[in-house]
Design a protein around this motif. Structure first.
Motif, PDB file in Angstrom:
ATOM      1  N   ASP A   1       0.839  -1.197   0.000  1.00  0.00           N
ATOM      2  CA  ASP A   1       0.000   0.000   0.000  1.00  0.00           C
ATOM      3  C   ASP A   1       0.880   1.255   0.000  1.00  0.00           C
ATOM      4  OD1 ASP A   1      -2.766   1.267   0.523  1.00  0.00           O
ATOM      5  OD2 ASP A   1      -1.490   2.125   2.109  1.00  0.00           O
ATOM      6  N   VAL A   2       0.676   2.110  -0.973  1.00  0.00           N
ATOM      7  CA  VAL A   2       1.522   3.297  -1.141  1.00  0.00           C
ATOM      8  C   VAL A   2       1.454   4.217   0.073  1.00  0.00           C
ATOM      9  CG1 VAL A   2       1.915   5.367  -2.552  1.00  0.00           C
ATOM     10  CG2 VAL A   2       1.370   3.200  -3.651  1.00  0.00           C
ATOM     11  N   GLN A   3       0.274   4.425   0.606  1.00  0.00           N
ATOM     12  CA  GLN A   3       0.137   5.325   1.762  1.00  0.00           C
ATOM     13  C   GLN A   3       0.831   4.754   2.992  1.00  0.00           C
ATOM     14  OE1 GLN A   3      -0.882   8.501   1.498  1.00  0.00           O
ATOM     15  NE2 GLN A   3      -0.973   7.937  -0.663  1.00  0.00           N
ATOM     16  N   GLU A   4       0.770   3.444   3.157  1.00  0.00           N
ATOM     17  CA  GLU A   4       1.473   2.838   4.286  1.00  0.00           C
ATOM     18  C   GLU A   4       2.988   2.916   4.078  1.00  0.00           C
ATOM     19  OE1 GLU A   4       1.289  -0.844   7.374  1.00  0.00           O
ATOM     20  OE2 GLU A   4       0.586  -1.243   5.343  1.00  0.00           O
ATOM     21  N   LYS A   5       3.444   2.758   2.839  1.00  0.00           N
ATOM     22  CA  LYS A   5       4.873   2.913   2.565  1.00  0.00           C
ATOM     23  C   LYS A   5       5.333   4.323   2.929  1.00  0.00           C
ATOM     24  CE  LYS A   5       6.965   1.033  -1.027  1.00  0.00           C
ATOM     25  NZ  LYS A   5       7.301   0.567  -2.395  1.00  0.00           N
ATOM     26  N   ILE A   6       4.542   5.310   2.533  1.00  0.00           N
ATOM     27  CA  ILE A   6       4.876   6.708   2.840  1.00  0.00           C
ATOM     28  C   ILE A   6       4.903   6.917   4.343  1.00  0.00           C
ATOM     29  CG2 ILE A   6       3.984   9.082   2.719  1.00  0.00           C
ATOM     30  CD1 ILE A   6       3.061   8.365  -0.185  1.00  0.00           C
TER      31      ILE A   6
ATOM     32  N   GLY B   1       5.444   4.625   6.675  1.00  0.00           N
ATOM     33  CA  GLY B   1       6.607   3.915   7.193  1.00  0.00           C
ATOM     34  C   GLY B   1       7.896   4.669   6.942  1.00  0.00           C
ATOM     35  N   LEU B   2       8.045   5.218   5.748  1.00  0.00           N
ATOM     36  CA  LEU B   2       9.254   5.980   5.426  1.00  0.00           C
ATOM     37  C   LEU B   2       9.323   7.278   6.238  1.00  0.00           C
ATOM     38  CD1 LEU B   2       9.318   5.354   1.579  1.00  0.00           C
ATOM     39  CD2 LEU B   2      10.959   4.471   3.274  1.00  0.00           C
ATOM     40  N   SER B   3       8.171   7.885   6.493  1.00  0.00           N
ATOM     41  CA  SER B   3       8.131   9.097   7.321  1.00  0.00           C
ATOM     42  C   SER B   3       8.550   8.786   8.753  1.00  0.00           C
ATOM     43  CB  SER B   3       6.727   9.708   7.303  1.00  0.00           C
ATOM     44  OG  SER B   3       6.403  10.153   6.006  1.00  0.00           O
ATOM     45  N   LEU B   4       8.046   7.672   9.299  1.00  0.00           N
ATOM     46  CA  LEU B   4       8.453   7.248  10.643  1.00  0.00           C
ATOM     47  C   LEU B   4       9.945   6.921  10.675  1.00  0.00           C
ATOM     48  CD1 LEU B   4       5.408   4.998  11.555  1.00  0.00           C
ATOM     49  CD2 LEU B   4       6.055   7.141  12.692  1.00  0.00           C
ATOM     50  N   PHE B   5      10.425   6.286   9.624  1.00  0.00           N
ATOM     51  CA  PHE B   5      11.849   5.954   9.493  1.00  0.00           C
ATOM     52  C   PHE B   5      12.694   7.228   9.593  1.00  0.00           C
ATOM     53  CE2 PHE B   5      15.602   5.668   6.869  1.00  0.00           C
ATOM     54  CZ  PHE B   5      16.164   4.454   7.207  1.00  0.00           C
ATOM     55  N   MET B   6      12.363   8.222   8.777  1.00  0.00           N
ATOM     56  CA  MET B   6      13.149   9.458   8.762  1.00  0.00           C
ATOM     57  C   MET B   6      13.048  10.205  10.092  1.00  0.00           C
ATOM     58  SD  MET B   6      14.854   9.447   6.049  1.00  0.00           S
ATOM     59  CE  MET B   6      15.591  11.060   6.272  1.00  0.00           C
ATOM     60  N   LYS B   7      11.869  10.205  10.707  1.00  0.00           N
ATOM     61  CA  LYS B   7      11.685  10.878  12.000  1.00  0.00           C
ATOM     62  C   LYS B   7      12.555  10.221  13.070  1.00  0.00           C
ATOM     63  CE  LYS B   7       9.550  13.494  15.046  1.00  0.00           C
ATOM     64  NZ  LYS B   7       9.881  14.881  15.199  1.00  0.00           N
TER      65      LYS B   7
ATOM     66  N   PHE C   1       9.873  14.836   7.256  1.00  0.00           N
ATOM     67  CA  PHE C   1      10.145  14.989   5.837  1.00  0.00           C
ATOM     68  C   PHE C   1       8.875  14.718   5.048  1.00  0.00           C
ATOM     69  CE2 PHE C   1      14.362  14.335   7.478  1.00  0.00           C
ATOM     70  CZ  PHE C   1      15.180  15.084   6.650  1.00  0.00           C
ATOM     71  N   ASN C   2       8.762  15.365   3.903  1.00  0.00           N
ATOM     72  CA  ASN C   2       7.640  15.119   3.009  1.00  0.00           C
ATOM     73  C   ASN C   2       8.041  13.998   2.052  1.00  0.00           C
ATOM     74  OD1 ASN C   2       5.266  15.321   1.576  1.00  0.00           O
ATOM     75  ND2 ASN C   2       5.997  17.018   0.302  1.00  0.00           N
ATOM     76  N   ILE C   3       7.474  12.833   2.238  1.00  0.00           N
ATOM     77  CA  ILE C   3       7.741  11.677   1.372  1.00  0.00           C
ATOM     78  C   ILE C   3       6.584  11.580   0.389  1.00  0.00           C
ATOM     79  CG2 ILE C   3       8.148   9.179   1.298  1.00  0.00           C
ATOM     80  CD1 ILE C   3      10.241  10.592   3.030  1.00  0.00           C
ATOM     81  N   ASN C   4       6.902  11.487  -0.902  1.00  0.00           N
ATOM     82  CA  ASN C   4       5.829  11.385  -1.887  1.00  0.00           C
ATOM     83  C   ASN C   4       5.796   9.984  -2.509  1.00  0.00           C
ATOM     84  OD1 ASN C   4       7.741  11.298  -4.033  1.00  0.00           O
ATOM     85  ND2 ASN C   4       7.867  13.538  -4.012  1.00  0.00           N
ATOM     86  N   GLU C   5       4.794   9.743  -3.341  1.00  0.00           N
ATOM     87  CA  GLU C   5       4.611   8.427  -3.957  1.00  0.00           C
ATOM     88  C   GLU C   5       5.793   8.031  -4.828  1.00  0.00           C
ATOM     89  OE1 GLU C   5       0.836   7.854  -5.908  1.00  0.00           O
ATOM     90  OE2 GLU C   5      -0.252   8.732  -4.220  1.00  0.00           O
ATOM     91  N   GLU C   6       6.372   8.994  -5.516  1.00  0.00           N
ATOM     92  CA  GLU C   6       7.524   8.717  -6.374  1.00  0.00           C
ATOM     93  C   GLU C   6       8.713   8.216  -5.549  1.00  0.00           C
ATOM     94  OE1 GLU C   6      10.513  11.180  -9.329  1.00  0.00           O
ATOM     95  OE2 GLU C   6       8.466  11.925  -9.058  1.00  0.00           O
TER      96      GLU C   6
END
Length: 158
Positions: free
Chosen positions: A110-115, A117-123, A130-135
């Motif tokens: 799921d793209v939104q869950e990936k975003i 997860g990546l946001s939590l990772f960076m935090k 950070f603003n993580i986008n679909e790309e």
């Protein structure tokens, strides 16, 4: 846990260990031997469940192992420091705090869950939002590990 005197049961203290550490050791099942890989992570804690997010290339051995057997174990440690024993080898030790847990890994589609997860990772890794986008999310694989069974342990320097 054998050393009950070192067991950490307060969830706030457990989350502090997880917050302070930056590397998670992910143990996977690889035929006759375990396969362990260190990974940076992001996490969240909800209703007694720890959820970790890690990212990696879109192909590789750990992904193959997760696909074949999603059962995993994680280990995280922080505050590792040598405790001197002076001139007696057996008097040396170490202070530490650690969390070990068992759970299941999955590859997040799921793209939104990936975003998320990546946001939590960076935090967790940088302390910044950070603003993580679909790309951006499309360029990596996101591993989600759900841990419902975990213990923590700590030994202070004193």
């Amino acid at each position: 846990m054998r050393r009950k005197d070192r067991e950490v049961t307060n969830i706030i203290e457990i989350l502090q260990i997880i917050e302070k550490a930056k590397v998670l050791h992910l143990a996977l099942v690889d035929a006759d031997y375990p396969y362990i890989v260190p990974l940076h992570y992001g996490y969240e804690y909800t209703e007694g469940i720890l959820i970790f997010y890690m990212h990696c290339a879109k192909e590789g051995h750990k992904l193959d192992l997760i696909r074949s057997n999603p059962n995993v174990c994680i280990e995280i440690e922080s505050d590792v420091e040598l405790i001197s024993g002076g001139d007696v080898a057996c008097k040396y030790g170490a202070s530490f705090a650690s969390v070990i847990g068992r759970g299941r890994a999955e590859l997040t589609e799921d793209v939104q869950e990936k975003i998320r997860g990546l946001s939590l990772f960076m935090k967790n890794q940088t302390g910044r939002e950070f603003n993580i986008n679909e790309e951006m999310a499309a360029t990596v694989e996101v591993i989600k590990v759900v841990i419902s069974e975990f213990t923590a342990k700590s030994r202070s320097k004193a």
